[in-house]
Structure formats: structure tokens, C-alpha cells
Design a protein around this motif. Structure first.
Motif, PDB file in Angstrom:
ATOM      1  N   ARG A  20       0.840  -1.213   0.000  1.00 23.46           N
ATOM      2  CA  ARG A  20       0.000   0.000   0.000  1.00 23.46           C
ATOM      3  C   ARG A  20       0.871   1.258   0.000  1.00 23.46           C
ATOM      4  O   ARG A  20       0.613   2.204  -0.742  1.00 23.46           O
ATOM      5  N   ASN A  23       2.589   1.689  -3.338  1.00 22.74           N
ATOM      6  CA  ASN A  23       1.611   2.127  -4.322  1.00 22.74           C
ATOM      7  C   ASN A  23       1.310   3.617  -4.156  1.00 22.74           C
ATOM      8  O   ASN A  23       1.206   4.361  -5.135  1.00 22.74           O
ATOM      9  N   VAL A  43      -3.064   1.769   8.011  1.00 27.01           N
ATOM     10  CA  VAL A  43      -3.077   0.760   6.948  1.00 27.01           C
ATOM     11  C   VAL A  43      -2.998  -0.638   7.571  1.00 27.01           C
ATOM     12  O   VAL A  43      -3.739  -1.542   7.185  1.00 27.01           O
ATOM     13  N   GLU A  73      -6.876  -6.064  -4.426  1.00 26.82           N
ATOM     14  CA  GLU A  73      -7.849  -5.775  -3.361  1.00 26.82           C
ATOM     15  C   GLU A  73      -9.203  -5.604  -4.032  1.00 26.82           C
ATOM     16  O   GLU A  73      -9.385  -4.711  -4.860  1.00 26.82           O
ATOM     17  N   HIS A  95      -8.355  -3.042  -7.042  1.00 21.37           N
ATOM     18  CA  HIS A  95      -7.100  -2.284  -7.010  1.00 21.37           C
ATOM     19  C   HIS A  95      -5.979  -3.318  -7.029  1.00 21.37           C
ATOM     20  O   HIS A  95      -5.996  -4.250  -6.220  1.00 21.37           O
TER      21      HIS A  95
END
Length: 164
Positions: A20, A23, A43, A73, A95
Motif C-alpha cells: 500500500r 503504491n 493501513v 484488493e 485495485h
């Protein structure tokens, strides 16, 4: 290169956090006015909750040589209300994240295929891949996986209270 795609487990949470954050850092380069790096603790908490629950978010992960190098995800959307004029279809947002150095090697394609199977098993008939900034790589990736335009999403940002 052998790619193992499996459902995320609690032991994968640190890797999911790393994905995450990576990204976010990549997206900030595209549009710093739209994207940010989220708080790592928030997160971690999110992924701990959704991996434990598994009913509203599906997360396949891809391993290469024992390392988690990507995830998809799939966020289940609310059931369509009976009053809408659109034909009711169960939908989900997707995603996909693959670490640099593993892109272009089939990891993302394997993740999307696994995500689609998992979504269909949950009654999803349409996946949405929202791309909110000029991102030719993402458009090309999802297009190669069979995604295409569906309508137009318009938005309007407000700065402060609306004018009277």
C-alpha cells in the motif's frame, strides 16, 4: 519464474502495508494533488480487520520465491437498492499493486484472474477499476485484462461551504 497466488492471511499484513505504501508513493508521482501516503498504523489496522473478516474485501496475494510481491484488493460494493433505475448488478472495486521489479512478468495478470474468480464466487457480476489520474500504465494493464470504459464519472470538488 513461478508465481503462487493465494488468499491473504494475517501473516501477510506487513507485506500488504508495504505494498500500500509503495503504491501510494508511486501514485504521488502521478498526481500529488490527489494522492497521499497514508499512515502505516492505519493501513496495518485496516488490513488486519479485512483479512480477519474476509466478507467485504477479498485480497489475493502473489508470491515469488516466497516473497509477497503483489496483491489485488477487491472491495465489495453495497447491494444495489431496489429503487434505482439501473439493472441491479453486484459490483466490486478492484485495485492491483505489484512491486517494481516484478511488473511485466505476469504477476498482475495472475492477481486479476484470481480476483475475478473470487469475486464471481461471491456473486459479483461487474468489477470497476477506477483510475483517478493520468496513468497510462494502469489503463494499459486493465485494458489487457479485458476492462473497458463504462460511462463517465464526473466529479466536482468544493473548497469550503457552498455558495448561497
Amino acid at each position: 519464474m513461478s508465481i503462487l497466488v493465494r488468499t491473504a492471511e494475517l501473516r501477510d499484513v506487513p507485506a500488504l502495508v508495504r505494498l500500500r505504501i509503495a503504491n501510494a508513493e508511486r501514485h504521488i508521482q502521478l498526481a500529488p494533488d490527489i494522492y497521499r501516503v497514508p499512515d502505516a498504523k492505519a493501513v496495518r489496522k485496516y488490513f488486519e480487520e479485512v483479512v480477519s473478516d474476509g466478507s467485504k474485501v477479498l485480497i489475493p496475494v502473489a508470491e515469488v520465491a516466497g516473497e509477497v510481491v503483489g496483491m489485488a484488493e477487491v472491495v465489495m460494493l453495497a447491494e444495489p437498492p431496489g429503487h434505482q433505475i439501473l439493472v441491479p448488478r453486484r459490483g466490486a472495486d478492484i485495485h492491483t499493486v505489484v512491486l517494481d521489479g516484478h511488473r511485466g512478468q505476469g504477476v498482475g495478470a495472475a492477481l486479476v484472474a484470481a480476483a475475478q474468480r473470487a469475486a464471481v464466487d461471491r456473486g459479483v457480476s461487474i468489477l470497476y477499476a477506477g483510475i483517478f489520474a493520468p496513468n497510462e500504465d494502469a489503463v494499459g494493464f486493465y485494458s489487457a485484462a479485458g476492462f473497458g470504459p463504462r460511462g463517465i464519472l464526473l466529479s466536482k470538488e468544493h473548497q469550503g461551504p457552498p455558495a448561497v
